[in-house]
Design an enzyme around this catalytic site. Structure first.
Site, PDB file in Angstrom:
ATOM      1  N   ASP A   1       1.699   1.895  -8.258  1.00 25.39           N
ATOM      2  CA  ASP A   1       2.007   2.269  -6.881  1.00 25.39           C
ATOM      3  C   ASP A   1       2.106   1.033  -5.994  1.00 25.39           C
ATOM      4  O   ASP A   1       1.101   0.401  -5.689  1.00 25.39           O
ATOM      5  CB  ASP A   1       0.910   3.208  -6.371  1.00 25.39           C
ATOM      6  CG  ASP A   1       1.159   3.657  -4.942  1.00 25.39           C
ATOM      7  OD1 ASP A   1       2.333   3.636  -4.520  1.00 25.39           O
ATOM      8  OD2 ASP A   1       0.200   4.012  -4.243  1.00 25.39           O
TER       9      ASP A   1
ATOM     10  N   ASP B   1       8.410   1.465  -2.219  1.00 27.80           N
ATOM     11  CA  ASP B   1       7.204   2.116  -2.710  1.00 27.80           C
ATOM     12  C   ASP B   1       7.438   2.919  -3.993  1.00 27.80           C
ATOM     13  O   ASP B   1       8.004   4.004  -3.952  1.00 27.80           O
ATOM     14  CB  ASP B   1       6.666   3.030  -1.605  1.00 27.80           C
ATOM     15  CG  ASP B   1       5.422   3.762  -2.036  1.00 27.80           C
ATOM     16  OD1 ASP B   1       4.896   3.458  -3.119  1.00 27.80           O
ATOM     17  OD2 ASP B   1       4.976   4.647  -1.290  1.00 27.80           O
TER      18      ASP B   1
END
Ligand SMILES: *[C@@H]1O[C@H](CO)[C@@H](O)[C@H](O)[C@H]1NC(C)=O
Ligand SMILES: *[C@@H]1O[C@H](CO)[C@@H](O)[C@H](O)[C@H]1NC(C)=O
Length: 519
Positions: free
Chosen positions: A111, A304
Site C-alpha cells: 500500500d 496509491d
C-alpha cells in the site's frame, strides 16, 4: 467558504433521497445488480487513511541514494524480485514475508497510500493466518496502542518490533516496527488472501506519530539500499477479485529493466506524505475536459496502490462521466453503472471495450514547463467481474468519485511500471509489458507537451490537510448542517393550529419531500 460548503450538504441530502427511488431502466444492454460470489463487486477494497494526518516539512535533503538499475553492494538481485506479488485490483496485491523467530509466513498487502506496517495479531473471522508474537523470541512490545482509519475500515493494535525477511525480496533479515492488529472493522474482508499491510508512504502519515520509523526507511537504513522502490501490478483485463493470483513485482532498492518498455517519465513529488503529484489536465477520447487545473488536485492528487479504483474529485468525476457518455457509442446508460451500484453485462461473445474512449492524465514533468500524459484504454477501467450470468460477461466501472482527492489507484497503476524515487523526490511512469489484453497494449505514455496552456501551479497553496483547517472546515460544515436541519424542520412544521395532520398527510417518502417542499 460557507456557501461552498452548503452545496455539498444539499447534494448529500439529495443523493440520500435519490437513493430511495431505485428506478428501473430500459437499456440496449442488460444490466444486473452486482451479486458476485464472495462479496459485492461494487464495494472494492479501498485502503485509504483518513486524511487527518499531520505532515512534516523537511528540506529536499536526502539525495544520497542512486536511482540506478545496478547492484550497489552485491546484496540486490532485482530479477529475484520479479513476480514476487500476487493479487488483483479488487483485493490488492500482496507480498510474502517471514516475521519473527522462528519465522511465521504471512501475506502482506502493498500500500503506497499509508505508512504503517501492521499484521493480524489475533484470530479474526476473515483472517486465514496471523502473527503470534508470543511464539517469536525476537519480538519486543513497545506497549503503545495505535489505531489507523482508512476510507473503508480501521484497525487497532499494539506497536512492537521484530525481525523480518522477504524471501523474494532482499537477502538478510531486518528489524522493523510492527503493529499487531488486535481489533479491526471492515479491514480484513471476506476472500482477501493477505494478513497484513505494508504502508510504503512517508513517515508523515505514520501512526500514532511520524517518529515511528516506516518499514521502508528501516530497510534503507539497515540494508543500505538506494531510497527507491518500484511497483508493477499485472491484472489488466483480468477479472477483478478473480483467482487472485495475477502476478506483480515490488522491486526494493531500484528499477528492473525487464519490467518496462520505452522511457520512464518522472513527475515531482509535491509533498512527502502520500505520494502527492500535480495533475495538469484530463482528456477523454482526446478531448480536454477544460476544468480549472486546481480541480484535478482538490485537495490532493496521489499515487496509491492500496486504492482499487481511479478516484476523481466530484466535479471532475461528473465531467468525466459526461464526456464518456458523450463519446461512447452507448446512449442512455444507466446512472447506476457510473455510480458503481450496477454492473453492465454483455453477451459473452462481445467485448464492450470498443464502445468506450481513452482516458489521459497529464502530469507535470521535472522540467516544469513541460508535461507528459499517461493514458489508459477502456480495458483498464471497464473491468470484467467473474461469474454472474451464464451467457453474460459483466463489467463494472473502474472510476469512482471522491470528496477529498484524486487517487491514481490500481485501475491506472495496472497499466504502468511505477517508480517511487524517494531519493530524487519524484514518481516515474513507464509502460508495463504486462499491461496487454489480447496482445494489444492498454496503456500509453507520451510527451513532452508544453504547459503554456495551464496555470504555473495547480496545487492549492492552502494546505487543506493541515489539522487546523480540517477542524475549521468540520466546524463550518456542522454549522451548515445545523442551519439546514433548522430550515428543514421549519419547512416541515405546518402553520400552527391550522390543520391537524392525519396519517395520510404525513410525509413519509423522502423523495416526495424533496420534490414538493424544496421548490
Ligand atoms: C540472495 O543470495 C543468494 C545467494 O547469495 C542469491 O542467489 C540470491 O539471488 C540473493 N537474492 C536476492 C534477492 O538478492
Ligand atoms: C524545459 O523545457 C523547455 C520547453 O521545452 C525548454 O525550452 C527548456 O530548455 C527546458 N529546460 C531545461 C532545463 O531542460
Amino acid at each position: 467558504m460557507g456557501t461552498s460548503l452548503v452545496a455539498p450538504s444539499l447534494l448529500l441530502l439529495l443523493a440520500g433521497a435519490a437513493g430511495f427511488c431505485r428506478a428501473l431502466f430500459s437499456l440496449p444492454l442488460r444490466v444486473s445488480l452486482p451479486a458476485a460470489p464472495g462479496g459485492s463487486p461494487s464495494a472494492p477494497v479501498l485502503l485509504r487513511p483518513a486524511s487527518s494526518s499531520r505532515r512534516q516539512q523537511e528540506p529536499l535533503g536526502d539525495t544520497d541514494g542512486l536511482a540506478l538499475a545496478s547492484d550497489p553492494g552485491g546484496t540486490l538481485n532485482f530479477l529475484a524480485m520479479v513476480d514476487n506479488l500476487q493479487g488483483d485490483s479488487g483485493r490488492g496485491y500482496y507480498l510474502e514475508m517471514l516475521i519473527g523467530t522462528p519465522p511465521q509466513p504471512l501475506n502482506i498487502l502493498v500500500d503506497t497510500g499509508s505508512s504503517n506496517f501492521a499484521v493480524a495479531g489475533a484470530p479474526a473471522p476473515d483472517v486465514t493466518s496471523y502473527f503470534n508474537p508470543e511464539l517469536s523470541s525476537t519480538y519486543k512490545s513497545q506497549g503503545i496502542d495505535v489505531t489507523v482509519k482508512y476510507t473503508q475500515g480501521s484497525w487497532t493494535g499494539v506497536l512492537g518490533t521484530d525481525v523480518i525477511t522477504i524471501p523474494k525480496g532482499i537477502n538478510g533479515s531486518y528489524t522493523v516496527n510492527i503493529a499487531t492488529i488486535l481489533e479491526s472493522e471492515n479491514f480484513f474482508l471476506p476472500g482477501v488472501k493477505w494478513h497484513g499491510i505494508l504502508g510504503l508512504a512517508y513517515d508523515a502519515l505514520a501512526k500514532p506519530s511520524s517518529s515511528v520509523e516506516t518499514f521502508f526507511d528501516s530497510l534503507v537504513r539497515q540494508a543500505k539500499i538506494p531510497n527507491i522502490f518500484s511497483l508493477q501490478m499485472c491484472g489488466a483485463g483480468l477479472p477483478v477479485s478473480g483467482s487472485g493470483t495475477n502476478g506483480g513485482s515490488l522491486v526494493l532498492g531500484g528499477i528492473e529493466p525487464s519490467l518496462y518498455k520505452g522511457d520512464i517519465w518522472y513527475t515531482p513529488i509535491k509533498e512527502e506524505w502520500y505520494y502527492q503529484v500535480e495533475i495538469l489536465k484530463l482528456e477523454v477520447g482526446g478531448q480536454n475536459l477544460e476544468l480549472d487545473c486546481r480541480e484535478y488536485n482538490a485537495d490532493k492528487a496521489i499515487v496509491d496502490s492500496g486504492t482499487t479504483l481511479l478516484r476523481l474529485p466530484q466535479k471532475v468525476f461528473s465531467a468525466v462521466v459526461q464526456a464518456i457518455v458523450r463519446t461512447s457509442l452507448i446512449q442512455e446508460f444507466s446512472s447506476g453503472f457510473w455510480t458503481g451500484s450496477q454492473l453492465a453485462c454483455w453477451d459473452k461473445t462481445e467485448r464492450p471495450w470498443s464502445f468506450f474512449p481513452k482516458l489521459s492524465i497529464y502530469l507535470r514533468d521535472e522540467n516544469s514547463s513541460r508535461s507528459f500524459r499517461i493514458s489508459i484504454l477502456p480495458q483498464l477501467y471497464i473491468q470484467p467481474i467473474l461469474g454472474i450470468g451464464e451467457n453474460l460477461q459483466c463489467y463494472r466501472f473502474g472510476i469512482s468519485s471522491s470528496t477529498n482527492a484524486l487517487v491514481i489507484g490500481a485501475t491506472v497503476m495496472e497499466g504502468f511500471y511505477v517508480i517511487f524515487d524517494r531519493a530524487q523526490r519524484r514518481v516515474g511512469f513507464a509502460v508495463s509489458p504486462c499491461a496487454e489484453v489480447g496482445g494489444s497494449p492498454v496503456s500509453e505514455i507520451e510527451g513532452p507537451f508544453t504547459t503554456a496552456d495551464v496555470a504555473s501551479n495547480c496545487v492549492s497553496s492552502v494546505s487543506f490537510h493541515e489539522p487546523v483547517l480540517w477542524i475549521a472546515s468540520y466546524a463550518l460544515m456542522s454549522l451548515c448542517g445545523i442551519i439546514l436541519l433548522v430550515l428543514i424542520i421549519l419547512l416541515l412544521i405546518p402553520p400552527r393550529c391550522q390543520h391537524r395532520y392525519t396519517d395520510n398527510d404525513v410525509v413519509n417518502d423522502e423523495s416526495s419531500l424533496v420534490r414538493h417542499r424544496w421548490k
